[in-house]
Design a protein around this motif. Structure first.
Motif, PDB file in Angstrom:
ATOM      1  N   ALA A  80       0.834  -1.205   0.000  1.00 16.70           N
ATOM      2  CA  ALA A  80       0.000   0.000   0.000  1.00 16.70           C
ATOM      3  C   ALA A  80       0.870   1.257   0.000  1.00 16.70           C
ATOM      4  O   ALA A  80       0.577   2.228  -0.708  1.00 16.70           O
ATOM      5  N   PHE A  81       1.944   1.245   0.768  1.00 18.47           N
ATOM      6  CA  PHE A  81       2.859   2.394   0.832  1.00 18.47           C
ATOM      7  C   PHE A  81       3.501   2.624  -0.535  1.00 18.47           C
ATOM      8  O   PHE A  81       3.587   3.757  -1.016  1.00 18.47           O
ATOM      9  N   ALA A  82       3.942   1.551  -1.157  1.00 15.77           N
ATOM     10  CA  ALA A  82       4.582   1.646  -2.474  1.00 15.77           C
ATOM     11  C   ALA A  82       3.620   2.247  -3.502  1.00 15.77           C
ATOM     12  O   ALA A  82       4.003   3.114  -4.291  1.00 15.77           O
ATOM     13  N   ARG A  83       2.378   1.789  -3.486  1.00 14.81           N
ATOM     14  CA  ARG A  83       1.369   2.333  -4.418  1.00 14.81           C
ATOM     15  C   ARG A  83       1.119   3.808  -4.155  1.00 14.81           C
ATOM     16  O   ARG A  83       1.093   4.618  -5.067  1.00 14.81           O
ATOM     17  N   LYS A  84       0.922   4.153  -2.896  1.00 17.22           N
ATOM     18  CA  LYS A  84       0.548   5.527  -2.536  1.00 17.22           C
ATOM     19  C   LYS A  84       1.689   6.523  -2.772  1.00 17.22           C
ATOM     20  O   LYS A  84       1.445   7.640  -3.217  1.00 17.22           O
ATOM     21  N   TYR A  85       2.923   6.116  -2.469  1.00 16.76           N
ATOM     22  CA  TYR A  85       4.040   7.064  -2.523  1.00 16.76           C
ATOM     23  C   TYR A  85       4.990   6.824  -3.697  1.00 16.76           C
ATOM     24  O   TYR A  85       5.998   7.522  -3.816  1.00 16.76           O
ATOM     25  N   GLY A  86       4.685   5.846  -4.534  1.00 16.55           N
ATOM     26  CA  GLY A  86       5.470   5.629  -5.744  1.00 16.55           C
ATOM     27  C   GLY A  86       6.899   5.179  -5.500  1.00 16.55           C
ATOM     28  O   GLY A  86       7.810   5.568  -6.224  1.00 16.55           O
ATOM     29  N   VAL A  87       7.097   4.366  -4.459  1.00 17.31           N
ATOM     30  CA  VAL A  87       8.436   3.841  -4.183  1.00 17.31           C
ATOM     31  C   VAL A  87       8.440   2.334  -4.444  1.00 17.31           C
ATOM     32  O   VAL A  87       7.393   1.687  -4.473  1.00 17.31           O
TER      33      VAL A  87
END
Length: 170
Positions: A21-28
């Motif tokens: 979820a973090f990767a999707r939201k923040y593009g990392v």
């Protein structure tokens, strides 16, 4: 210190879910240490434990940590439950503990849509009493190595992500 975010916590607390979820939201980018080990060994974690034992698996975790230290930056890394023991953890990035009670974690696993497979892929959770003892053993150690502690039982996933982003630079 490297600009990575290292998610630690007990098995089943939601490190993988939070990382994706973090990767999707923040593009990392995000990677999972257990996935890396499975890829390198060409075996599932459960099979590595069965065929070669926990000590061998812990060696694999240290090799993975060494590779991350040398080669990975700007990444969110979700770690297996015992990964906190690697000797260079603090060199890998900001260590974020996803924290919750054993009961909350056990309930999360038991009530998941794919509960059977979630429990099956965690070999150390096959005996609930042993898993609880392991949780008690690790609880203080997790807090000792963490730079940031997030109580996931009291926050929505979005709140967790915002808290991590606010406390960590990537």
């Amino acid at each position: 210190m490297k600009k990575n975010i290292i998610l630690i916590g007990f098995m089943g607390v939601g490190k993988g879910t939070t990382a994706r979820a973090f990767a999707r939201k923040y593009g990392v980018y995000n990677i999972d240490t257990d996935d890396l080990i499975e890829s390198k060994e060409n075996k599932e974690v459960k099979k590595i434990f069965e065929k070669k034992g926990e000590a061998y698996f812990r060696k694999c975790e240290q090799q993975t940590a060494d590779w991350i230290e040398q080669c990975v930056t700007g990444t969110l890394i979700s770690c297996g439950g015992g990964f906190y023991k690697v000797n260079n953890l603090k060199k890998l990035g900001t260590v974020v503990l996803l924290d919750a009670s054993f009961e909350w974690i056990h309930n999360r696993l038991k009530t998941a849509k794919n509960a059977k497979s979630k429990l099956a892929k965690r070999p150390l959770f096959s005996d609930v009493k042993q898993a609880k003892a392991l949780y008690k053993e690790r609880e203080k150690a997790y807090k000792k190595v963490a730079d940031v502690i997030i109580d996931v039982a009291t926050l929505t996933l979005d709140e967790q992500l915002e808290k991590i982003a606010g406390k960590c630079k990537i």
